[in-house]
Design a protein around this motif. Structure first.
Motif, short mmCIF file in Angstrom:
data_model
loop_
_atom_site.label_atom_id
_atom_site.label_comp_id
_atom_site.label_asym_id
_atom_site.label_seq_id
_atom_site.Cartn_x
_atom_site.Cartn_y
_atom_site.Cartn_z
N GLU A 72 -8.35 -8.11 4.22
CA GLU A 72 -8.57 -8.79 2.94
C GLU A 72 -8.69 -7.76 1.81
OE1 GLU A 72 -9.94 -12.70 3.02
OE2 GLU A 72 -11.61 -12.24 1.68
N GLU A 73 -9.40 -6.67 2.06
CA GLU A 73 -9.55 -5.62 1.05
C GLU A 73 -8.18 -5.06 0.67
OE1 GLU A 73 -11.26 -6.12 3.67
OE2 GLU A 73 -13.34 -5.44 3.53
N LEU A 74 -7.37 -4.79 1.68
CA LEU A 74 -6.05 -4.22 1.44
C LEU A 74 -5.20 -5.19 0.61
CD1 LEU A 74 -4.29 -1.74 2.26
CD2 LEU A 74 -3.36 -3.14 4.09
N LEU A 75 -5.27 -6.44 1.00
CA LEU A 75 -4.50 -7.46 0.29
C LEU A 75 -4.93 -7.56 -1.17
CD1 LEU A 75 -2.53 -9.69 1.51
CD2 LEU A 75 -4.43 -11.24 1.22
N ARG A 76 -6.25 -7.60 -1.38
CA ARG A 76 -6.77 -7.76 -2.75
C ARG A 76 -6.44 -6.57 -3.63
NH1 ARG A 76 -10.02 -12.10 -3.31
NH2 ARG A 76 -10.85 -11.23 -5.22
N GLY A 111 -2.13 -10.71 -9.92
CA GLY A 111 -3.02 -11.72 -10.49
C GLY A 111 -4.47 -11.46 -10.16
N ILE A 112 -4.73 -10.55 -9.20
CA ILE A 112 -6.13 -10.24 -8.88
C ILE A 112 -6.54 -9.03 -9.71
CG2 ILE A 112 -7.67 -9.34 -7.08
CD1 ILE A 112 -6.39 -11.28 -5.20
N GLU A 129 0.84 -1.21 0.00
CA GLU A 129 0.00 0.00 0.00
C GLU A 129 0.88 1.26 0.00
OE1 GLU A 129 -3.25 0.29 -0.20
OE2 GLU A 129 -3.71 2.31 0.55
N LEU A 130 2.02 1.18 0.69
CA LEU A 130 2.92 2.34 0.73
C LEU A 130 3.70 2.51 -0.57
CD1 LEU A 130 4.38 2.16 4.37
CD2 LEU A 130 2.49 3.56 3.51
N GLY A 131 3.51 1.56 -1.52
CA GLY A 131 4.10 1.75 -2.85
C GLY A 131 5.26 0.83 -3.19
N PHE A 132 5.65 -0.04 -2.26
CA PHE A 132 6.81 -0.91 -2.52
C PHE A 132 6.41 -2.20 -3.23
CE2 PHE A 132 7.79 1.55 1.33
CZ PHE A 132 8.95 2.18 0.91
N GLU A 133 7.39 -2.77 -3.94
CA GLU A 133 7.25 -4.13 -4.47
C GLU A 133 7.51 -5.06 -3.29
OE1 GLU A 133 6.90 -5.32 -7.73
OE2 GLU A 133 6.45 -3.26 -8.36
N VAL A 134 6.60 -5.98 -3.03
CA VAL A 134 6.72 -6.81 -1.84
C VAL A 134 6.61 -8.29 -2.18
CG1 VAL A 134 5.78 -7.24 0.47
CG2 VAL A 134 5.60 -4.96 -0.52
N LEU A 135 7.46 -9.09 -1.53
CA LEU A 135 7.38 -10.54 -1.65
C LEU A 135 7.19 -11.10 -0.25
CD1 LEU A 135 7.69 -13.01 -3.56
CD2 LEU A 135 10.13 -12.99 -3.00
N GLY A 136 6.06 -11.78 -0.02
CA GLY A 136 5.79 -12.39 1.29
C GLY A 136 6.20 -13.84 1.25
N LEU A 137 6.80 -14.31 2.34
CA LEU A 137 7.24 -15.71 2.39
C LEU A 137 6.67 -16.40 3.61
CD1 LEU A 137 10.77 -17.13 1.78
CD2 LEU A 137 9.61 -17.66 3.92
N ASP A 138 6.24 -17.63 3.41
CA ASP A 138 5.87 -18.46 4.56
C ASP A 138 6.28 -19.88 4.25
OD1 ASP A 138 3.72 -17.75 7.06
OD2 ASP A 138 4.19 -19.87 6.71
N VAL A 139 6.56 -20.65 5.30
CA VAL A 139 6.97 -22.03 5.06
C VAL A 139 5.76 -22.95 4.93
CG1 VAL A 139 9.26 -21.83 6.09
CG2 VAL A 139 7.31 -22.39 7.55
N VAL A 140 4.57 -22.42 5.24
CA VAL A 140 3.35 -23.24 5.12
C VAL A 140 2.72 -22.99 3.74
CG1 VAL A 140 1.10 -23.77 6.14
CG2 VAL A 140 2.99 -23.01 7.61
N PRO A 141 2.81 -23.97 2.82
CA PRO A 141 2.33 -23.75 1.45
C PRO A 141 0.85 -23.37 1.38
CG PRO A 141 3.52 -25.84 1.63
CD PRO A 141 3.38 -25.32 3.01
N GLU A 142 0.02 -23.96 2.28
CA GLU A 142 -1.43 -23.66 2.22
C GLU A 142 -1.69 -22.18 2.48
OE1 GLU A 142 -0.35 -26.18 4.55
OE2 GLU A 142 -0.38 -27.53 2.82
N LEU A 182 -3.13 -16.75 0.35
CA LEU A 182 -2.76 -15.34 0.17
C LEU A 182 -2.67 -14.99 -1.32
CD1 LEU A 182 -0.16 -15.18 3.06
CD2 LEU A 182 -2.23 -13.80 2.93
N GLN A 183 -2.16 -15.93 -2.09
CA GLN A 183 -2.07 -15.69 -3.55
C GLN A 183 -3.44 -15.50 -4.18
OE1 GLN A 183 0.35 -19.06 -4.46
NE2 GLN A 183 2.18 -17.82 -4.89
N ARG A 184 -4.45 -16.13 -3.57
CA ARG A 184 -5.82 -15.95 -4.07
C ARG A 184 -6.45 -14.68 -3.49
NH1 ARG A 184 -6.32 -21.64 -2.78
NH2 ARG A 184 -7.45 -21.07 -0.90
N GLY A 185 -5.70 -13.99 -2.63
CA GLY A 185 -6.23 -12.77 -2.01
C GLY A 185 -7.09 -13.07 -0.80
N GLU A 186 -6.89 -14.27 -0.21
CA GLU A 186 -7.67 -14.63 0.98
C GLU A 186 -6.76 -14.55 2.20
OE1 GLU A 186 -9.26 -18.52 0.21
OE2 GLU A 186 -10.01 -17.83 -1.73
N VAL A 187 -7.33 -14.05 3.30
CA VAL A 187 -6.55 -13.91 4.53
C VAL A 187 -6.84 -15.11 5.42
CG1 VAL A 187 -6.16 -12.43 6.51
CG2 VAL A 187 -6.74 -11.42 4.32
#
Ligand code: UDX
Length: 447
Positions: free
Chosen positions: A54-58, A63-64, A23-36, A41-46
């Motif tokens: 969820e709104e902020l994420l979407r 891809g959304i 939201e602040l304008g940066f390119e961001v890559l989120g990482l988690d060790v839990v694939p699910e 998150l990739q589907r925009g679900e929290v």
């Protein structure tokens, strides 16, 4: 060129931080060790309930449709290392099983997994709540394991977000605390937080240990305020006083303040209880345990609230056992506007009564799924009305707005007995009494 940011760990803290950075304008890559988690998150679900997240994420997940595309997710540390200029570590630090101390294993594995992929200058920023002394130790570990060596710096930047307000607290922090060992860390973090800084958020720079202590002392202070007012509730009950009036009156003194003086069944959640305990454990290791012995009392006042609520329920039912009694519990989460049931006082009380033979039915607006997972043997109802049907007593244990808006007359028609105990001092006593209910609250006169 704009900084690229990675966020490691996508729980309450990390998911919110990642979305906020986008939201602040940066390119961001989120990482988690839990694939699910990553797939969601990739589907925009929290993976949890947090208002506005969820709104902020979407708005940003690549891809959304209509998103900025600035936010992506991965499970690969290699990708994270190659991508980021600034890496935020947001993994959790739970209480160790059977000990007060904090379990640092997630933090340590995150550092160990990331370090070998840091082949160019980077800033690693710890956000997790850790025992004082951890940052200095982790900085050494990082320098030794990162191929870029001294070009990789560490900063500590504790997070003060409250669940239920996580988005607001992250985008508009009331202060930004930064523990650094060099100047580059400070410069880069000023760049990251340029927007809130321009809005006037104070930026406070200090050394590592102080920054770690800021977080644990802030949480200890908050816990102390809550336990203070709950101790006053105990005295009020003994003396026939009213703790709600008392809190209102002392709160007008600006030095005391009104906030965090809501008496009730006490604090829970994934932070305050375990942070207090970890703080005591760490002070002990440092030979400063005497300074924090009062926190033991804060903790025990808090835990006593739950037992007291159970006893008040027993009393309301005539003083005998719970066998064959129907108890309705409104609220399962540790606070409203969250689905978090970690160390929830509400669920704890429900569980204690159930274990003593009561027939407990729980309803919570958002916490049902998590509550079922932790306490599958309790009964759960789909609505508040269903939960109270046939109840000999109703317990109000999490102060959701929905419960304040309940109509006591409608509920009164379906319960076996019009008895309600308000564990959060949040319902309108006069309203319930007018509808023929026996209303009782902690730390307040019974009639
Ligand atoms: C807390 C801190 O507020 C936050 O700054 C830190 O980053 C993480 O821990 P959180 O766990 O989200 O945040 O909950 P908070 O709103 O602080 O409430 C904690 C508990 O205290 C809840 O169970 C709440 O019901 C209880 N509480 C709070 C009271 O019993 N009385 C009060 O007056 C305030």
């Amino acid at each position: 060129m704009a900084l690229k940011i990675t966020v490691i760990g996508t729980g309450y803290l990390g998911a919110t931080h990642a979305a906020a950075m986008a939201e602040l304008g940066f390119e961001v890559l989120g990482l988690d060790v839990v694939p699910e988690k990553i797939e969601m998150l990739q589907r925009g679900e929290v993976p949890m309930y947090e208002p506005g997240l969820e709104e902020l994420l979407r708005r940003h997940v690549a891809g959304i449709e209509g998103s900025s595309g600035r936010l992506r997710f991965t499970t690969s540390y290699e990708e994270a290392g190659a991508f980021g200029d600034v890496h935020f570590i947001c993994v959790n630090t739970p209480q160790k099983h059977g000990e007060y101390a904090c379990d640092m294993s997630y933090v340590e594995s995150a550092f160990d997994a990331l370090a070998p992929h840091l082949t160019r200058p980077a800033l690693v920023v710890g956000k997790s709540t850790v025992p004082v002394g951890s940052a200095a130790r982790l900085a050494e570990r990082l320098a030794a394991a990162a191929p870029a060596g001294a070009a990789v710096e560490l900063a500590w930047n504790p997070e003060f977000l409250r669940e239920g307000f996580a988005v607001q607290d992250t985008l508009h922090p009331d202060r930004i605390v930064v523990g650094v060992a060099g100047e580059r860390g400070e410069e880069l973090l000023r760049e990251v937080y340029a927007t809130p800084l321009a809005e006037g958020s104070p930026f406070i720079v200090m050394d590592y240990p102080t920054s770690e202590l800021v977080k644990t002392s802030a949480n200890s202070f908050l816990a102390t305020k809550i336990s203070f007012i709950n101790a006053m509730a105990e005295v009020c009950e003994a003396a026939d006083g009213d703790v709600v009036k008392l809190a209102e009156a002392i709160g007008h003194d600006e030095r005391i303040g009104k906030k965090y003086l809501r008496a009730g069944i006490g604090f829970g959640g994934g932070c305050l209880p375990k942070d207090l305990r970890a703080f005591m454990a760490r002070a002990g290791e440092l030979g400063a345990d005497q300074a924090l012995t009062f926190l033991r009392e804060i903790d025990s006042i808090n835990m006593r609230r739950r037992g007291h609520m159970v006893e008040l329920t027993r009393e309301a039912l005539g003083g005998g056992g719970f066998l064959g009694k129907r108890v309705a519990v409104l609220g399962a989460t540790f606070k409203p506007d969250s689905d978090d049931v970690r160390d929830s006082p509400a669920l704890n009380v429900a569980g204690q009564i159930h274990l003593q033979g009561g027939q407990v039915t729980v309803y919570d607006p958002k916490g049902m799924e998590n509550a079922r997972r932790v306490f599958p043997t309790l009964s759960y109802a789909e609505t508040a009305l269903e939960a109270v049907r046939g109840a000999d007593v109703v317990l109000h244990l999490t102060e959701w707005r929905e419960f304040r808006e309940l109509d006591p007359a409608v509920l009164g028609d379906v319960v076996a007995e019009r008895r309600i105990l308000d564990g959060r001092n949040a319902l309108d006593a006069a309203l319930w009494r007018k509808a023929g209910w026996t209303y009782r609250a902690l730390g307040r006169p019974s009639a």
